[in-house]
Write a protein that holds these residues in place. Structure first.
Motif, PDB file in Angstrom:
ATOM      1  N   PRO A  47     -44.177  73.762  15.978  1.00  0.00           N
ATOM      2  CA  PRO A  47     -44.106  72.482  16.692  1.00  0.00           C
ATOM      3  C   PRO A  47     -44.301  72.675  18.184  1.00  0.00           C
ATOM      4  CG  PRO A  47     -42.346  72.638  15.088  1.00  0.00           C
ATOM      5  CD  PRO A  47     -42.995  73.993  15.133  1.00  0.00           C
ATOM      6  N   VAL A  48     -44.881  71.683  18.831  1.00  0.00           N
ATOM      7  CA  VAL A  48     -45.221  71.829  20.246  1.00  0.00           C
ATOM      8  C   VAL A  48     -43.976  72.048  21.106  1.00  0.00           C
ATOM      9  CG1 VAL A  48     -45.218  69.327  20.649  1.00  0.00           C
ATOM     10  CG2 VAL A  48     -46.566  70.838  22.141  1.00  0.00           C
ATOM     11  N   GLU A  49     -42.853  71.423  20.729  1.00  0.00           N
ATOM     12  CA  GLU A  49     -41.625  71.648  21.501  1.00  0.00           C
ATOM     13  C   GLU A  49     -41.182  73.109  21.407  1.00  0.00           C
ATOM     14  OE1 GLU A  49     -41.535  67.371  19.996  1.00  0.00           O
ATOM     15  OE2 GLU A  49     -41.902  69.344  19.099  1.00  0.00           O
ATOM     16  N   GLU A  50     -41.320  73.700  20.217  1.00  0.00           N
ATOM     17  CA  GLU A  50     -40.966  75.107  20.042  1.00  0.00           C
ATOM     18  C   GLU A  50     -41.890  75.999  20.861  1.00  0.00           C
ATOM     19  OE1 GLU A  50     -40.471  78.474  16.502  1.00  0.00           O
ATOM     20  OE2 GLU A  50     -40.892  76.386  15.991  1.00  0.00           O
ATOM     21  N   PHE A  51     -43.176  75.689  20.834  1.00  0.00           N
ATOM     22  CA  PHE A  51     -44.137  76.467  21.617  1.00  0.00           C
ATOM     23  C   PHE A  51     -43.774  76.439  23.100  1.00  0.00           C
ATOM     24  CE2 PHE A  51     -47.987  76.653  24.207  1.00  0.00           C
ATOM     25  CZ  PHE A  51     -48.540  77.854  23.791  1.00  0.00           C
ATOM     26  N   CYS A  52     -43.496  75.249  23.625  1.00  0.00           N
ATOM     27  CA  CYS A  52     -43.170  75.115  25.048  1.00  0.00           C
ATOM     28  C   CYS A  52     -41.913  75.881  25.419  1.00  0.00           C
ATOM     29  CB  CYS A  52     -43.003  73.637  25.410  1.00  0.00           C
ATOM     30  SG  CYS A  52     -44.537  72.696  25.499  1.00  0.00           S
TER      31      CYS A  52
END
Length: 285
Positions: free
Chosen positions: A148-153
């Motif tokens: 997920p993009v939040e995890e990536f960030c």
């Protein structure tokens, strides 16, 4: 006791001697701007983190609290301040502009300075990670096991904080998030996972907590950096331009950047950790 009275009481100036930082607590504060699940109405997601020792934060909190008391505001929330909403609705545009400019002055004084790759003045260290959400959704069809993009960030931001933590010869990285931030759960999943801890030394150095942004000047600091970077294309004033010029670690990922910089083997290792599944950015239809 009000929020402005709860700020640190230490009178130390920001520390520039790295050798004095080893025994001090190293704290990182995170705040995001934008949402991944808005159906395309939000073009980007930005996560900001500001890191430093307890002495750096104490000096910042004293100066920040002084600015808040001078203008009679309990806290800073950049979105509300610029829009003159919430606690700022009756303040007047001129007062709000002067307030934001003085907040930036505090950050200019308290933040670190880098020459090349070397930190020549150790203070608070900002870092931002910005992802194009359309690019991220497009990358789903190209990259297997994309998190997920939040995890990536937040993983990128944690790595930036750990680099500064190591540079200051600190060991444990204390990470603070605003309550109900979607990024926090992804970090908790890793620090609670024996497999994640065993996969490398870094996650064993991380601990996580939450706080209220309205009561935590350090979270307000992260908030204004996240706001400023996410709205960098349209400057809100001279204070906004000054804020963007403060030295920070900044990273931006569009579709091509994601495809070129994400290591598929690393994603397979993450998948093998069997971390809890959390909501991801929506795919393009």
């Amino acid at each position: 006791m009000t929020a402005t009275e709860r700020v640190g009481l230490c009178h130390l100036a920001p520390i520039s001697d790295l050798s004095r930082c080893a025994l001090m607590a190293f704290k990182c504060y995170f705040d995001g701007s934008g949402k991944a699940d808005t159906g395309g109405s939000c073009p980007e997601l930005t996560l900001a983190v500001v890191s430093g020792t307890s002495a750096h934060w104490s000096s910042f909190e004293e100066s920040w609290g002084h600015v808040l008391r001078t203008y009679g505001f309990e806290y800073l929330h950049a979105t509300d301040a610029v829009a003159a909403k919430g606690i700022f609705r009756n303040a007047g545009r001129e007062k709000i502009t002067r307030f934001l400019a003085d907040c930036v002055t505090v950050l200019e004084r308290c933040c670190s300075i880098r020459s090349g790759r070397k930190i020549v003045y150790a203070g608070l260290r900002p870092a931002t990670v910005t992802v194009s959400l359309s690019g991220y959704r497009q990358a789903f069809s190209k990259i297997d096991d994309l998190v997920p993009v939040e995890e990536f960030c937040v993983v990128q931001a944690i790595h930036a904080s750990l680099r500064y933590c190591k540079a200051l010869e600190s060991y444990r990285c204390l990470c603070f998030f605003d309550q109900n931030e979607p990024f926090c759960g992804h970090v908790l999943d890793r620090v609670r996972s024996k497999r994640a801890i065993g996969s490398g030394p870094d996650w064993s150095r991380v601990s996580v907590s939450t706080s209220r942004a309205s009561e935590t000047p350090a979270l307000q600091c992260a908030d204004i950096f996240a706001w400023a970077v996410s709205r960098r294309a349209k400057l809100a004033g001279e204070w906004h331009e000054r804020l963007l010029k403060i030295d920070r670690d900044g990273d931006y990922f569009d579709r091509d950047g994601l495809l070129s910089r994400i290591d598929p083997s690393a994603l397979k290792c993450i998948s093998a950790l069997n971390l809890p599944k959390r909501r991801s950015a929506k795919r393009d239809s």
